[in-house]
Scaffold this motif. Structure first.
Motif, mmCIF file in Angstrom:
data_model
loop_
_atom_site.group_PDB
_atom_site.id
_atom_site.type_symbol
_atom_site.label_atom_id
_atom_site.label_comp_id
_atom_site.label_asym_id
_atom_site.label_seq_id
_atom_site.Cartn_x
_atom_site.Cartn_y
_atom_site.Cartn_z
ATOM 1 N N ARG A 90 -83.116 127.972 91.676
ATOM 2 C CA ARG A 90 -82.562 126.713 91.245
ATOM 3 C C ARG A 90 -82.253 125.825 92.580
ATOM 4 O O ARG A 90 -82.428 124.468 92.179
ATOM 5 N N ILE A 91 -82.164 126.426 93.637
ATOM 6 C CA ILE A 91 -81.849 125.476 94.782
ATOM 7 C C ILE A 91 -83.163 125.139 95.584
ATOM 8 O O ILE A 91 -83.218 124.172 96.079
ATOM 9 N N LEU A 92 -84.013 126.157 95.660
ATOM 10 C CA LEU A 92 -85.057 126.164 96.512
ATOM 11 C C LEU A 92 -86.367 126.682 95.522
ATOM 12 O O LEU A 92 -86.722 127.519 95.555
ATOM 13 N N PRO A 93 -87.006 125.798 94.590
ATOM 14 C CA PRO A 93 -87.849 126.255 93.693
ATOM 15 C C PRO A 93 -89.102 127.098 94.183
ATOM 16 O O PRO A 93 -89.689 127.963 93.688
ATOM 17 N N ARG A 98 -88.442 122.433 99.971
ATOM 18 C CA ARG A 98 -88.051 121.457 99.144
ATOM 19 C C ARG A 98 -86.883 121.799 98.525
ATOM 20 O O ARG A 98 -86.866 122.928 97.596
ATOM 21 N N VAL A 99 -85.682 121.065 98.629
ATOM 22 C CA VAL A 99 -84.323 121.535 97.946
ATOM 23 C C VAL A 99 -84.473 120.650 96.404
ATOM 24 O O VAL A 99 -84.977 119.576 96.429
ATOM 25 N N VAL A 155 -78.666 125.898 102.852
ATOM 26 C CA VAL A 155 -78.498 124.947 102.054
ATOM 27 C C VAL A 155 -77.266 125.173 100.988
ATOM 28 O O VAL A 155 -76.594 123.995 100.790
ATOM 29 N N VAL A 156 -77.132 126.404 100.751
ATOM 30 C CA VAL A 156 -76.029 126.603 99.624
ATOM 31 C C VAL A 156 -74.475 126.391 100.608
ATOM 32 O O VAL A 156 -73.692 125.587 100.021
ATOM 33 N N THR A 157 -74.231 127.017 101.716
ATOM 34 C CA THR A 157 -73.130 126.777 102.033
ATOM 35 C C THR A 157 -72.848 125.484 102.741
ATOM 36 O O THR A 157 -71.705 125.134 103.011
ATOM 37 N N ARG A 158 -73.914 124.592 103.086
ATOM 38 C CA ARG A 158 -73.648 123.135 103.387
ATOM 39 C C ARG A 158 -72.895 122.524 102.282
ATOM 40 O O ARG A 158 -71.985 121.672 102.476
ATOM 41 N N ARG A 159 -73.471 122.876 101.173
ATOM 42 C CA ARG A 159 -73.001 122.037 99.879
ATOM 43 C C ARG A 159 -71.504 122.646 99.501
ATOM 44 O O ARG A 159 -70.831 121.720 99.120
ATOM 45 N N LEU A 160 -71.559 124.069 99.475
ATOM 46 C CA LEU A 160 -70.269 124.558 98.629
ATOM 47 C C LEU A 160 -69.359 125.075 99.736
ATOM 48 O O LEU A 160 -68.197 125.470 99.281
ATOM 49 N N GLY A 161 -69.533 125.106 101.118
ATOM 50 C CA GLY A 161 -68.941 125.986 102.019
ATOM 51 C C GLY A 161 -67.580 125.189 102.102
ATOM 52 O O GLY A 161 -66.696 125.949 102.867
#
Ligand code: GBH
Length: 457
Positions: A90-93, A98-99, A155-161
């Motif tokens: 879902r994050i990096l298809p 590409r995000v 990518v995930v931790t930049r957004r949710l961290g």
């Protein structure tokens, strides 16, 4: 650490983490929505003959659309934590590069919803749903996949961290490597025994590369890994059986624990595996051994084993001892959890231990007048929480417990035929109904202590 004389039998520490757990592919459904890429579990489950009844996660529990109601289910359990996983595709298809912003948005909303409900999110980054595009480039035997994982973690931790402060890199690398690449019972379904140890190594490397990335993006967070661990008992008292138990322990437990906590693979097992052991850069061990804040333990069942002339190179065979078995055919043996926890503390002294999964499958009947009676599951939880509580009193730094699972879900190769939930799911209507085990667990959580199992009879 010292025995805790302050805790009465059955009582848990006031700051204990009480949770329930799920995984993305097992509950979400909505596999073609909002730009999600294809995962190896989509491909595998849609391949005839791979899962029970041809079941897939296409719809699963439809959690992707019902997440708000599912937070209400958690509130009813009084849990203060929820462990879920993020679907990498879902994050990096394509696995890297590409995000896909709508994928991040979904978890962003879920995290905010949990926090608003007073439930602390515990995020697992990898619970088995590798982007198919990475499998097409070789999958976990290719060390580039480890680098892609670190990018995904970034990518995930930049957004949710900023809001998520509890991170689990991998769920059960043994299962990923052994069932996915050795026996082929799980996605991607490869039967390549020679890939087993390289895959384990690349998984541990992926974990180690991600740890500093997570710490950088999510300040003051707690970072750990979840292993499926068992306690290995010799079936008989011969020296041969003792040695067999030690080898099974080496295969299931120490091959993962030693590089994570002691800086290298276990010598005795290097000898057992012989030419199977891949060559790798010595510096990998420094990466893999990055200090952790907690060890996540998934415990279901112990192993009773004896020496075998067959099954090279382990020469071990499981013995079916007398006792209770769950619908998975796994022995119910709570003392195995106590023995495992005290042993982990003794041999590895992780800063903290968290039981990230524990639970049991039983063939529940559909609800009658809104009730699902599952006395065996209640008994399973009660006896295992008692074992966990005794371990805490005896000085094990056990900080939390997550029941597997919040609700019945897609049980991998077993499809929807095995039910692990505290809530019953009707797969026609997708309606959820609390089981007696859920009612019992909610009381335990609310009181912070074990309560009689008859209280829900
Ligand atoms: C976990 O796997 C998973 O994390 C979770 O997604 C899953 O739904 C849940 O447990 C229930 O299965 O029986 O000889 O193969 C647990 C995997 C099961 C691996 C027990 C080791 C014992 C060895 N573990 N298994 S054997």
């Amino acid at each position: 650490s010292q025995p805790r004389t302050d805790l009465a039998p059955g009582r848990f520490p006031a700051d204990f983490t009480w949770g329930t757990a799920t995984a993305a592919y097992q509950i979400e459904g909505a596999v073609r929505e909002d730009g999600r890429g294809v995962s190896i579990w989509d491909r595998f489950s849609h391949t005839p003959g791979k899962t029970h009844n041809g079941d897939t996660g296409d719809v699963a529990c439809d959690h992707y659309h019902r997440w708000q109601g599912d937070i209400e289910l958690m509130r009813r359990l009084h849990v203060n934590a929820y462990r879920f996983s993020i679907a990498w595709p879902r994050i990096l298809p394509e696995g890297w590069g590409r995000v896909n912003p709508p994928g991040l948005d979904f978890y962003d909303r879920l995290v905010d919803g949990l926090l608003a409900a007073g439930i602390t999110p515990w995020v697992t980054l990898y619970h088995w749903d590798l982007p198919q595009a990475l499998e097409d480039r070789g999958g976990w035997p290719n060390p580039d996949t480890s680098k892609a994982f670190a990018e995904y973690a970034d990518v995930v931790t930049r957004r949710l961290g900023d809001r998520v402060k509890h991170w689990i890199t991998l769920n059960e690398p043994w299962v990923v490597a052994f069932l996915g690449y050795f026996t082929g019972e799980h996605a991607p379904g490869r039967k390549e025994p020679e890939s087993y140890l390289p895959v384990v190594h690349n998984l541990l490397l992926a974990h180690g590369l991600a740890v500093p990335v997570i710490r950088e993006n999510s300040r003051d967070s707690q970072v750990g890994i979840t292993l499926n661990l068992t306690h290995a008992y010799p079936a008989g008292d011969s020296a041969e059986d003792e040695a067999a138990a030690k080898r099974l322990d080496g295969f299931m437990n120490r091959w993962f624990l030693d590089p994570l906590f002691t800086g290298g693979y276990p010598r005795d097992m290097i000898d057992v595996f012989g030419s199977w052991v891949p060559s790798f850069d010595e510096s990998d061990l420094g990466v893999i051994g990055a200090p952790l804040d907690f060890l996540g333990v998934n415990y279901y069942s112990p192993s009773f084993v004896q020496h075998s002339e067959g099954n090279p190179p382990l020469h071990v065979e499981q013995v079916r001892v007398d006792g209770e078995y769950t619908d998975m055919g796994w022995l119910v043996y709570p003392q195995g959890l106590y023995d495992l926890l005290t042993r982990l503390h003794r041999d590895y002294s992780p800063a903290a231990i968290v039981i990230t999964e524990n639970g049991a499958a039983y063939p529940d009947e559909p609800p009658v007048e809104g009730r699902v009676h599952d006395p065996k599951r209640v008994e399973y939880y009660a006896s295992h929480l008692d074992a966990a509580q005794r371990a805490i009193r005896d000085g094990v730094p056990l900080r939390g417990y997550f029941a597997w699972s919040l609700m019945d879900n897609f049980e991998w190769a077993f499809g929807y035929s095995k039910r692990f939930g505290l809530y019953y799911v009707d797969y026609e209507t997708l309606e959820r109904t609390i089981k007696d085990s859920g009612l019992w667990y909610s009381r335990v959580v609310a009181e912070g202590q074990l309560v009689p199992t008859e209280s829900v009879a």
